[in-house]
Design an enzyme around this catalytic site. Structure first.
Site, PDB file in Angstrom:
ATOM      1  N   ASN A  61      27.583 -72.285  49.414  1.00 28.58           N
ATOM      2  CA  ASN A  61      27.415 -73.606  50.043  1.00 28.58           C
ATOM      3  C   ASN A  61      27.337 -74.691  48.979  1.00 28.58           C
ATOM      4  O   ASN A  61      26.740 -74.504  47.915  1.00 28.58           O
ATOM      5  CB  ASN A  61      26.219 -73.643  51.000  1.00 28.58           C
ATOM      6  CG  ASN A  61      24.904 -73.231  50.380  1.00 28.58           C
ATOM      7  OD1 ASN A  61      24.844 -72.348  49.549  1.00 28.58           O
ATOM      8  ND2 ASN A  61      23.834 -73.880  50.796  1.00 28.58           N
ATOM      9  N   GLU A  63      26.394 -78.663  48.737  1.00 25.84           N
ATOM     10  CA  GLU A  63      25.819 -79.803  49.463  1.00 25.84           C
ATOM     11  C   GLU A  63      26.228 -81.129  48.814  1.00 25.84           C
ATOM     12  O   GLU A  63      26.814 -81.164  47.733  1.00 25.84           O
ATOM     13  CB  GLU A  63      24.294 -79.664  49.501  1.00 25.84           C
ATOM     14  CG  GLU A  63      23.865 -78.427  50.276  1.00 25.84           C
ATOM     15  CD  GLU A  63      22.363 -78.311  50.437  1.00 25.84           C
ATOM     16  OE1 GLU A  63      21.619 -79.007  49.709  1.00 25.84           O
ATOM     17  OE2 GLU A  63      21.931 -77.524  51.298  1.00 25.84           O
ATOM     18  N   CYS A  72      29.526 -75.247  54.099  1.00 23.90           N
ATOM     19  CA  CYS A  72      28.894 -73.928  54.114  1.00 23.90           C
ATOM     20  C   CYS A  72      29.669 -72.959  53.219  1.00 23.90           C
ATOM     21  O   CYS A  72      30.865 -73.137  52.955  1.00 23.90           O
ATOM     22  CB  CYS A  72      28.901 -73.364  55.533  1.00 23.90           C
ATOM     23  SG  CYS A  72      27.881 -74.249  56.706  1.00 23.90           S
ATOM     24  N   GLU A  74      30.653 -69.912  53.894  1.00 23.85           N
ATOM     25  CA  GLU A  74      31.713 -69.162  54.576  1.00 23.85           C
ATOM     26  C   GLU A  74      33.023 -69.945  54.573  1.00 23.85           C
ATOM     27  O   GLU A  74      34.100 -69.398  54.352  1.00 23.85           O
ATOM     28  CB  GLU A  74      31.309 -68.877  56.030  1.00 23.85           C
ATOM     29  CG  GLU A  74      30.072 -68.002  56.186  1.00 23.85           C
ATOM     30  CD  GLU A  74      28.770 -68.794  56.213  1.00 23.85           C
ATOM     31  OE1 GLU A  74      28.684 -69.858  55.563  1.00 23.85           O
ATOM     32  OE2 GLU A  74      27.849 -68.332  56.898  1.00 23.85           O
ATOM     33  N   CYS A 115      31.375 -72.446  61.213  1.00 23.01           N
ATOM     34  CA  CYS A 115      31.978 -71.398  60.371  1.00 23.01           C
ATOM     35  C   CYS A 115      32.598 -70.305  61.232  1.00 23.01           C
ATOM     36  O   CYS A 115      33.673 -69.792  60.915  1.00 23.01           O
ATOM     37  CB  CYS A 115      30.934 -70.811  59.428  1.00 23.01           C
ATOM     38  SG  CYS A 115      30.534 -71.929  58.068  1.00 23.01           S
TER      39      CYS A 115
HETATM   40  N1  THU Z   1      24.777 -72.928  55.312  1.00 23.17           N
HETATM   41  C1  THU Z   1      25.802 -72.095  54.945  1.00 23.17           C
HETATM   42  O1  THU Z   1      26.266 -72.107  53.802  1.00 23.17           O
HETATM   43  N2  THU Z   1      26.299 -71.273  55.895  1.00 23.17           N
HETATM   44  C2  THU Z   1      25.888 -71.232  57.197  1.00 23.17           C
HETATM   45  O2  THU Z   1      26.456 -70.514  58.002  1.00 23.17           O
HETATM   46  C3  THU Z   1      24.770 -72.059  57.626  1.00 23.17           C
HETATM   47  C4  THU Z   1      24.186 -72.966  56.618  1.00 23.17           C
HETATM   48  C5  THU Z   1      24.248 -73.831  54.304  1.00 23.17           C
HETATM   49  C6  THU Z   1      24.429 -75.303  54.631  1.00 23.17           C
HETATM   50  C7  THU Z   1      23.283 -75.923  53.882  1.00 23.17           C
HETATM   51  O3  THU Z   1      23.677 -76.142  52.526  1.00 23.17           O
HETATM   52  C8  THU Z   1      22.218 -74.856  53.899  1.00 23.17           C
HETATM   53  O4  THU Z   1      22.878 -73.638  54.171  1.00 23.17           O
HETATM   54  C9  THU Z   1      21.112 -75.066  54.911  1.00 23.17           C
HETATM   55  O5  THU Z   1      21.576 -75.503  56.112  1.00 23.17           O
END
Ligand code: THU
Length: 157
Positions: A61, A63, A72, A74, A115
């Site tokens: 992920n 941000e 995310c 995935e 995702c």
């Molecule tokens: N996140 C993912 O990478 N995958 C997911 O399926 C759900 C959430 C990340 C987004 C954000 O950076 C952190 O996890 C918390 O929401």
């Protein structure tokens, strides 16, 4: 009127019950949590996709201060996999996450709805089921397909 029921078959397994191939994918997803850029949520997700050409493509992920601009793990992995190997089909995806306490999650990490919808498109392109391995500290959930993670998914077809 009648009631319809949708069921989701899940295999729960310990890591040592996995094939060497699946274990390697889980390990790669776990390794990828260290590449996550998550200064805001401090929740680190890694994803690793095995393709039918034998390659493993992974992501984490990422941000952004402009909150919805991040992505995310995935989708980072899936979009890169298809950009890098447009002819290859997805076989299996493994997902792992480390929480704000710095530990891998106690329960298997579940991908968000967006995702699931994105991954479903690559499953459709593959024309076969893409297995999904959700990883926790000491066990995994194995789902037989992306479709099984997203009942009543949007589709124009
Ligand atoms: N996140 C993912 O990478 N995958 C997911 O399926 C759900 C959430 C990340 C987004 C954000 O950076 C952190 O996890 C918390 O929401």
């Amino acid at each position: 009127m009648k009631e319809l029921t949708i069921t989701t078959p899940i295999i729960e397994a310990t890591l040592d019950e996995l094939s060497a191939e699946d274990r390697a994918l889980v390990e790669e997803a776990r390794r990828q949590t260290a590449t996550s850029y998550a200064p805001y949520r401090r929740f680190h997700v890694g994803a690793a996709i095995r393709l039918d050409n034998g390659e493993i493509v992974a992501g984490s992920n990422q941000e952004n201060a402009a909150f919805p601009s991040g992505l995310c793990a995935e989708r980072t992995a899936a979009f890169y996999a298809h950009a890098r190997y447009p002819e290859a089909k997805f076989e299996t995806i493994a997902i792992a996450a480390v929480g704000t306490d710095g530990l891998e999650l106690r329960d298997p990490i579940a991908p968000c709805g967006a995702c699931r919808q994105s991954l479903l498109e690559y499953e459709t392109l593959a024309t076969h089921d893409v297995r999904v391995i959700l990883t926790a500290r000491d066990r995994v959930f194995i789902l037989p397909s992306v479709r099984s993670t997203l009942p009543l998914a949007f589709s124009e077809f």
